[in-house]
Design a protein around this motif. Sequence first.
Motif, PDB file in Angstrom:
ATOM      1  N   THR A   1       0.813  -1.148   0.138  1.00  0.00           N
ATOM      2  CA  THR A   1       0.022  -0.027   0.029  1.00  0.00           C
ATOM      3  C   THR A   1       1.145   1.208  -0.043  1.00  0.00           C
ATOM      4  N   PHE A   2       0.163   2.437  -0.182  1.00  0.00           N
ATOM      5  CA  PHE A   2       0.969   3.600  -0.397  1.00  0.00           C
ATOM      6  C   PHE A   2       0.564   4.549   0.845  1.00  0.00           C
ATOM      7  N   ARG A   3       1.231   5.257   1.446  1.00  0.00           N
ATOM      8  CA  ARG A   3       0.850   6.250   2.604  1.00  0.00           C
ATOM      9  C   ARG A   3      -0.712   6.686   2.471  1.00  0.00           C
ATOM     10  N   ASN A   4      -1.408   6.618   3.350  1.00  0.00           N
ATOM     11  CA  ASN A   4      -2.937   7.208   3.311  1.00  0.00           C
ATOM     12  C   ASN A   4      -3.341   8.137   4.071  1.00  0.00           C
ATOM     13  N   GLU A   5      -2.435   9.157   4.698  1.00  0.00           N
ATOM     14  CA  GLU A   5      -2.927  10.117   5.562  1.00  0.00           C
ATOM     15  C   GLU A   5      -4.001  10.872   4.970  1.00  0.00           C
ATOM     16  N   ARG A   6      -3.874  11.149   3.818  1.00  0.00           N
ATOM     17  CA  ARG A   6      -5.129  12.007   3.040  1.00  0.00           C
ATOM     18  C   ARG A   6      -6.325  11.642   3.409  1.00  0.00           C
ATOM     19  N   VAL A   7      -6.164  10.109   2.983  1.00  0.00           N
ATOM     20  CA  VAL A   7      -7.526   9.043   3.175  1.00  0.00           C
ATOM     21  C   VAL A   7      -8.131   9.559   4.585  1.00  0.00           C
ATOM     22  N   GLU A   8      -7.340   9.270   5.591  1.00  0.00           N
ATOM     23  CA  GLU A   8      -7.730   9.616   6.752  1.00  0.00           C
ATOM     24  C   GLU A   8      -8.190  11.026   7.279  1.00  0.00           C
ATOM     25  N   SER A   9      -7.530  12.016   6.682  1.00  0.00           N
ATOM     26  CA  SER A   9      -7.756  13.203   7.014  1.00  0.00           C
ATOM     27  C   SER A   9      -9.272  13.507   6.275  1.00  0.00           C
ATOM     28  N   ALA A  10      -9.253  13.005   5.038  1.00  0.00           N
ATOM     29  CA  ALA A  10     -10.260  13.275   4.308  1.00  0.00           C
ATOM     30  C   ALA A  10     -11.748  12.787   4.956  1.00  0.00           C
ATOM     31  N   PHE A  11     -11.532  11.604   5.891  1.00  0.00           N
ATOM     32  CA  PHE A  11     -12.830  11.167   6.287  1.00  0.00           C
ATOM     33  C   PHE A  11     -13.190  11.562   7.977  1.00  0.00           C
ATOM     34  N   THR A  12     -11.967  12.111   8.540  1.00  0.00           N
ATOM     35  CA  THR A  12     -12.028  12.393   9.818  1.00  0.00           C
ATOM     36  C   THR A  12     -11.910  13.968  10.283  1.00  0.00           C
ATOM     37  N   ARG A  13     -11.194  14.871   9.284  1.00  0.00           N
ATOM     38  CA  ARG A  13     -11.125  15.978   9.705  1.00  0.00           C
ATOM     39  C   ARG A  13     -12.223  16.942   9.574  1.00  0.00           C
ATOM     40  N   PRO A  14     -12.623  17.822   9.960  1.00  0.00           N
ATOM     41  CA  PRO A  14     -13.925  18.678   9.877  1.00  0.00           C
ATOM     42  C   PRO A  14     -13.745  19.708   8.939  1.00  0.00           C
ATOM     43  N   ASP A  15     -12.541  20.139   8.540  1.00  0.00           N
ATOM     44  CA  ASP A  15     -12.342  20.865   7.281  1.00  0.00           C
ATOM     45  C   ASP A  15     -11.944  20.393   6.076  1.00  0.00           C
ATOM     46  N   TRP A  16     -12.110  18.972   5.952  1.00  0.00           N
ATOM     47  CA  TRP A  16     -11.811  18.303   4.818  1.00  0.00           C
ATOM     48  C   TRP A  16     -13.353  17.615   4.519  1.00  0.00           C
TER      49      TRP A  16
END
Length: 170
Positions: free
Chosen positions: A46-61
């Motif tokens: 797999t590749f790093r997926n911090e952006r997926v995590e942010s997209a689904f958890t951060r209120p400003d995403w």
Amino acid sequence: MTDTFPPDLTVRPAIPEDRPTVERLWLMFHHDLSEFQGALPGPDGTFRNERVESAFTRPDWVPYLFVSDGRPAGFAFVRALYAPVRVLNSFFVVRGARRLGIGTRAVREVVRRHPGNWEIAFQDANPAAVRFWPHVARELAGDAWTRRLRPVPDRPELPPDVWISFAVTG
């Protein structure tokens, strides 16, 4: 899809139940980008997926899922949703859905849901992005857009990213 008419397209915010689908699309996205970035997946494939995590958890995403004829066709992540300038952080259309107008229609719908100032980054080494993003900027903002090179934060060994900026009214 070889029909002469545009395929059906739905652009909607992704919900938690969509996350496994978005994560699989993310792998395709990074596989495509690895051609230009020279990145290899981790030991688990797999590749790093911090952006997926942010997209689904951060209120400003907010994550968006593109569905064409009932099948996943791509995604977009918007960050800085409440800031003066929104950022289209990640954008991907599955290869089988490209060159059908899906990408242009999807980005148009995403940015129009959040009127205001926008920035989008891409790499000069990606010829499809070099053609696509200025086309989108012209369609959405006419001649009122800019293109600037910016260094990649904390990655001095990489060439600078290209950033386009424009505004979309409601």
